[in-house]
Design a protein around this motif. Structure first.
Motif, PDB file in Angstrom:
ATOM      1  N   ALA A  56      11.870  -7.733  80.176  1.00  0.00           N
ATOM      2  CA  ALA A  56      11.171  -8.864  79.952  1.00  0.00           C
ATOM      3  C   ALA A  56      11.273 -10.068  80.560  1.00  0.00           C
ATOM      4  O   ALA A  56      10.550 -10.845  81.195  1.00  0.00           O
ATOM      5  N   HIS A  57      12.649 -10.371  81.027  1.00  0.00           N
ATOM      6  CA  HIS A  57      13.106 -11.356  81.395  1.00  0.00           C
ATOM      7  C   HIS A  57      12.648 -11.382  83.097  1.00  0.00           C
ATOM      8  O   HIS A  57      12.264 -12.320  83.755  1.00  0.00           O
ATOM      9  N   VAL A  58      12.973 -10.320  83.625  1.00  0.00           N
ATOM     10  CA  VAL A  58      12.634 -10.235  85.001  1.00  0.00           C
ATOM     11  C   VAL A  58      11.066 -10.129  85.282  1.00  0.00           C
ATOM     12  O   VAL A  58      10.608 -10.446  86.401  1.00  0.00           O
ATOM     13  N   THR A  59      10.451  -9.441  83.980  1.00  0.00           N
ATOM     14  CA  THR A  59       8.801  -9.625  84.223  1.00  0.00           C
ATOM     15  C   THR A  59       8.285 -11.011  84.413  1.00  0.00           C
ATOM     16  O   THR A  59       7.346 -11.432  85.348  1.00  0.00           O
ATOM     17  N   MET A  60       8.990 -11.935  83.664  1.00  0.00           N
ATOM     18  CA  MET A  60       8.582 -13.277  83.518  1.00  0.00           C
ATOM     19  C   MET A  60       8.980 -13.952  84.771  1.00  0.00           C
ATOM     20  O   MET A  60       8.251 -14.815  85.404  1.00  0.00           O
ATOM     21  N   LEU A  61      10.152 -13.606  85.398  1.00  0.00           N
ATOM     22  CA  LEU A  61      10.684 -14.199  86.774  1.00  0.00           C
ATOM     23  C   LEU A  61       9.781 -13.936  87.934  1.00  0.00           C
ATOM     24  O   LEU A  61       9.327 -14.933  88.290  1.00  0.00           O
ATOM     25  N   ALA A  62       9.270 -12.657  87.794  1.00  0.00           N
ATOM     26  CA  ALA A  62       8.232 -12.420  89.008  1.00  0.00           C
ATOM     27  C   ALA A  62       7.128 -13.009  88.578  1.00  0.00           C
ATOM     28  O   ALA A  62       6.273 -13.698  89.521  1.00  0.00           O
ATOM     29  N   LYS A  63       6.195 -13.093  87.403  1.00  0.00           N
ATOM     30  CA  LYS A  63       5.343 -14.118  87.087  1.00  0.00           C
ATOM     31  C   LYS A  63       5.342 -15.497  87.638  1.00  0.00           C
ATOM     32  O   LYS A  63       4.442 -15.878  88.210  1.00  0.00           O
ATOM     33  N   GLN A  64       6.628 -15.823  87.554  1.00  0.00           N
ATOM     34  CA  GLN A  64       6.844 -17.417  87.950  1.00  0.00           C
ATOM     35  C   GLN A  64       7.023 -17.487  89.320  1.00  0.00           C
ATOM     36  O   GLN A  64       7.427 -18.691  90.027  1.00  0.00           O
ATOM     37  N   ASN A  65       7.048 -16.360  90.020  1.00  0.00           N
ATOM     38  CA  ASN A  65       7.422 -16.494  91.361  1.00  0.00           C
ATOM     39  C   ASN A  65       8.750 -16.763  91.960  1.00  0.00           C
ATOM     40  O   ASN A  65       9.234 -17.228  92.917  1.00  0.00           O
ATOM     41  N   ILE A  66       9.954 -16.492  90.870  1.00  0.00           N
ATOM     42  CA  ILE A  66      11.202 -16.599  90.897  1.00  0.00           C
ATOM     43  C   ILE A  66      12.024 -15.537  91.586  1.00  0.00           C
ATOM     44  O   ILE A  66      12.813 -15.368  92.231  1.00  0.00           O
ATOM     45  N   LEU A  67      11.198 -14.314  91.324  1.00  0.00           N
ATOM     46  CA  LEU A  67      11.447 -12.925  92.044  1.00  0.00           C
ATOM     47  C   LEU A  67      10.286 -12.527  92.689  1.00  0.00           C
ATOM     48  O   LEU A  67       9.177 -12.908  92.074  1.00  0.00           O
ATOM     49  N   SER A  68      10.349 -11.555  93.625  1.00  0.00           N
ATOM     50  CA  SER A  68       9.398 -11.004  94.371  1.00  0.00           C
ATOM     51  C   SER A  68       8.939  -9.791  93.176  1.00  0.00           C
ATOM     52  O   SER A  68       9.878  -9.327  92.553  1.00  0.00           O
ATOM     53  N   SER A  69       7.449  -9.168  93.469  1.00  0.00           N
ATOM     54  CA  SER A  69       7.171  -7.987  92.660  1.00  0.00           C
ATOM     55  C   SER A  69       8.001  -6.981  93.010  1.00  0.00           C
ATOM     56  O   SER A  69       8.433  -6.104  92.151  1.00  0.00           O
ATOM     57  N   ASP A  70       8.663  -6.784  94.127  1.00  0.00           N
ATOM     58  CA  ASP A  70       9.300  -5.659  94.711  1.00  0.00           C
ATOM     59  C   ASP A  70      10.601  -5.865  93.951  1.00  0.00           C
ATOM     60  O   ASP A  70      11.229  -4.634  93.688  1.00  0.00           O
ATOM     61  N   GLU A  71      11.270  -7.026  93.942  1.00  0.00           N
ATOM     62  CA  GLU A  71      12.545  -6.910  93.359  1.00  0.00           C
ATOM     63  C   GLU A  71      12.325  -6.851  91.827  1.00  0.00           C
ATOM     64  O   GLU A  71      13.454  -6.064  91.161  1.00  0.00           O
ATOM     65  N   ILE A  99      21.230  -0.321  92.642  1.00  0.00           N
ATOM     66  CA  ILE A  99      19.892  -0.961  93.529  1.00  0.00           C
ATOM     67  C   ILE A  99      20.395  -1.909  94.438  1.00  0.00           C
ATOM     68  O   ILE A  99      19.517  -2.578  95.052  1.00  0.00           O
ATOM     69  N   GLY A 100      21.612  -2.481  94.464  1.00  0.00           N
ATOM     70  CA  GLY A 100      22.235  -3.252  95.444  1.00  0.00           C
ATOM     71  C   GLY A 100      21.806  -4.707  95.111  1.00  0.00           C
ATOM     72  O   GLY A 100      21.846  -4.899  93.920  1.00  0.00           O
ATOM     73  N   ASP A 101      21.872  -5.528  96.117  1.00  0.00           N
ATOM     74  CA  ASP A 101      21.910  -6.908  95.880  1.00  0.00           C
ATOM     75  C   ASP A 101      20.512  -7.420  94.911  1.00  0.00           C
ATOM     76  O   ASP A 101      20.696  -8.455  94.360  1.00  0.00           O
ATOM     77  N   ALA A 102      19.534  -6.608  95.046  1.00  0.00           N
ATOM     78  CA  ALA A 102      18.503  -7.196  93.979  1.00  0.00           C
ATOM     79  C   ALA A 102      19.065  -7.335  92.570  1.00  0.00           C
ATOM     80  O   ALA A 102      18.609  -8.125  91.735  1.00  0.00           O
ATOM     81  N   GLY A 103      19.802  -6.386  92.191  1.00  0.00           N
ATOM     82  CA  GLY A 103      20.628  -6.511  90.949  1.00  0.00           C
ATOM     83  C   GLY A 103      21.321  -7.608  90.509  1.00  0.00           C
ATOM     84  O   GLY A 103      21.287  -8.112  89.429  1.00  0.00           O
ATOM     85  N   LYS A 104      21.848  -8.114  91.702  1.00  0.00           N
ATOM     86  CA  LYS A 104      22.294  -9.567  91.449  1.00  0.00           C
ATOM     87  C   LYS A 104      21.517 -10.672  90.996  1.00  0.00           C
ATOM     88  O   LYS A 104      21.953 -11.733  90.522  1.00  0.00           O
TER      89      LYS A 104
END
Length: 459
Positions: A39-54, A95-100
């Motif tokens: 849920a957290h990363v879904t929200m981060l992507a919605k807020q453009n803090i993460l990319s959709s790919d990440e 998954i590498g650096d994206a996990g960080k």
């Protein structure tokens, strides 16, 4: 892997690591931790803090971790401090650096608060199901025993006759209140703490209400400091579980008494009894005794958490890690207690004739004899005195009121007539009591029908 350490130059003492770790017990909410992270990363992507790919890579990695844990391919070990660092370490490995970037915009303080709330909320839903099953079993006993006469007690002394349905109706009310308390606790705690950070929120533009919605919370918490330091919902749950245990213990105590040779009101099924290693005749109500005994253990969890919380300044303190083991233990214990009580009741046999015979002894119809006199225009206080003398006479001559001759009644009061026998019969004593909540057939039928409707509404 540690989620901290940049400012440290020495390794943590091994004894400190062992004392500080929580993975050995908080691993049980890996599902909740992963759900919250998704849920957290879904929200981060919605807020453009993460990319959709990440976002997608992180979610895929989290789901693979959950799947491997459930299949037994990924085991919890002592390489991580807690469930949060365990999941994050394995995510980065996969998954590498994206996990960080998983931990962006949150702290372990709001993360653990979220995990615990999700876990407790799931636990409450399970308790509601278990109590529903117990209420159903109690109602079944009530339906089958509307006219099963038995003595009612006060001070563990025979007081007035009642029915088994009426007696178990009291436990239906207790367990129904337990159910309602859990519903109330769940409603009050259903606020998401995620996004509160360590205690002062974050500079990232998080959408906390969106995350709350994703996780089926009513809304997000209003104060970030309270969000990470609140354990009221755990105290409420432990209080709820303590009261449930107390009710189960009271019923167990009665079953233990009823199972004695002196009472013989019930016969315990072999599947819920044990024997003696030396006395071959024994059939012990050990399960009922253990329910009674483990109630103190549940109380201990409540008192321990109250004590841990009583002197804590705001906001988060490591003392709060103590909330988990005691809560987990109480949850596991009470789940077992409810299941065992339901099974014990469903297999138990009631000795109807023995109960009825016991109801006829002990002058349980004395109150009705006094009521008889009142209906003949004798003042109640005088009636009480007269019947007290009747009882004393009965004790001295080893006779129940039903066995008195009319002459014996009249020797104490001329007001008595031959209709006294019907007035103090067991059937009359019970069936004439039809005020709301009483044991009379009309009243108990109404209570049972109301209980059925209530139970149906809980589905």
């Amino acid at each position: 892997m540690k989620l901290w350490g940049g400012r440290f130059t020495k390794k943590t003492n091994k004894l400190v690591e062992n004392f500080n770790e929580s993975l050995s017990f908080d691993h049980r909410f890996y599902k909740q931790d992963i759900r919250g992270s998704i849920a957290h990363v879904t929200m981060l992507a919605k807020q453009n803090i993460l990319s959709s790919d990440e976002r997608d890579r992180i979610i895929e990695g989290l789901k693979s971790i959950e799947e491997d844990i459930e299949k037994g391919n990924l085991r919890f070990d002592d390489s991580s401090e807690d469930i949060h660092s365990f999941v994050e370490a394995h995510l980065i490995e996969r998954i590498g650096d994206a996990g960080k970037k998983l931990h962006t915009g949150r702290s372990r303080n709001d993360q653990v608060a979220l995990d615990m709330k999700l876990y407790i909320r799931d636990g409450i839903d399970t308790f509601k199901e278990l109590l529903y099953e117990l209420l159903s079993e109690v109602l079944h006993i009530m339906e089958d025993n509307r006219s099963t006469y038995m003595p009612g007690f006060t001070h563990l002394q025979k007081a007035q006759p009642t029915t088994l349905a009426h007696h178990f109706g009291a436990y239906f009310e207790m367990f129904l209140r337990d159910y309602d308390r859990l519903v109330s606790t769940r409603k009050r705690m259903n606020l998401s703490p995620l996004g509160s950070g360590a205690f002062a929120g974050t500079t990232y533009e998080l959408d906390r209400d969106y995350v709350a919605d994703l996780l089926d919370f009513d809304t997000a918490t209003r104060n970030s400091m309270d969000s990470v330091s609140d354990r009221d919902y755990l105290l409420e749950l432990l209080s709820d579980l303590s009261i449930i245990s107390m009710h189960l213990s009271r019923l167990s105590e009665e079953i233990i008494i009823w199972n004695t040779d002196e009472y013989r009101f019930v016969e315990m099924d072999d599947t819920y009894s044990t024997g003696s290693s030396i006395m071959p005749q024994k059939k012990n109500p050990d399960i009922a005794e253990l329910i009674r005994g483990k109630t103190g253990r549940v109380y201990g969890s409540l008192i321990s958490l109250l004590t841990a919380m009583k002197g804590l300044p705001l906001a988060y303190n490591k003392d709060m890690q103590e909330d988990k083991e005691m809560s987990f233990d109480a949850i596991d214990t009470v789940k077992s207690l409810i299941k065992l009580m339901s099974g014990m009741l469903s297999s138990m046999k009631f000795n109807h004739s023995r109960m009825e015979a016991s109801a006829k002894g002990g002058f349980t119809n004395a109150t009705d004899a006094a009521d008889y006199l009142v209906k003949k225009n004798v003042a109640f206080r005088d009636a009480h005195e007269i019947v007290g003398r009747l009882v004393l006479y009965g004790i001295e001559h080893n006779k129940a009121l039903d066995d008195f001759t009319l002459e014996e009644f009249k020797n104490i009061s001329e007001v008595f007539d031959k209709d006294i026998y019907e007035a103090i019969s067991l059937k009359t004593c019970v069936e004439k009591r039809n005020t709301k909540g009483a044991p009379g057939l009309e009243a108990i039928n109404k209570e049972i029908e109301d209980s059925k409707r209530i139970l149906e509404s809980l589905k």
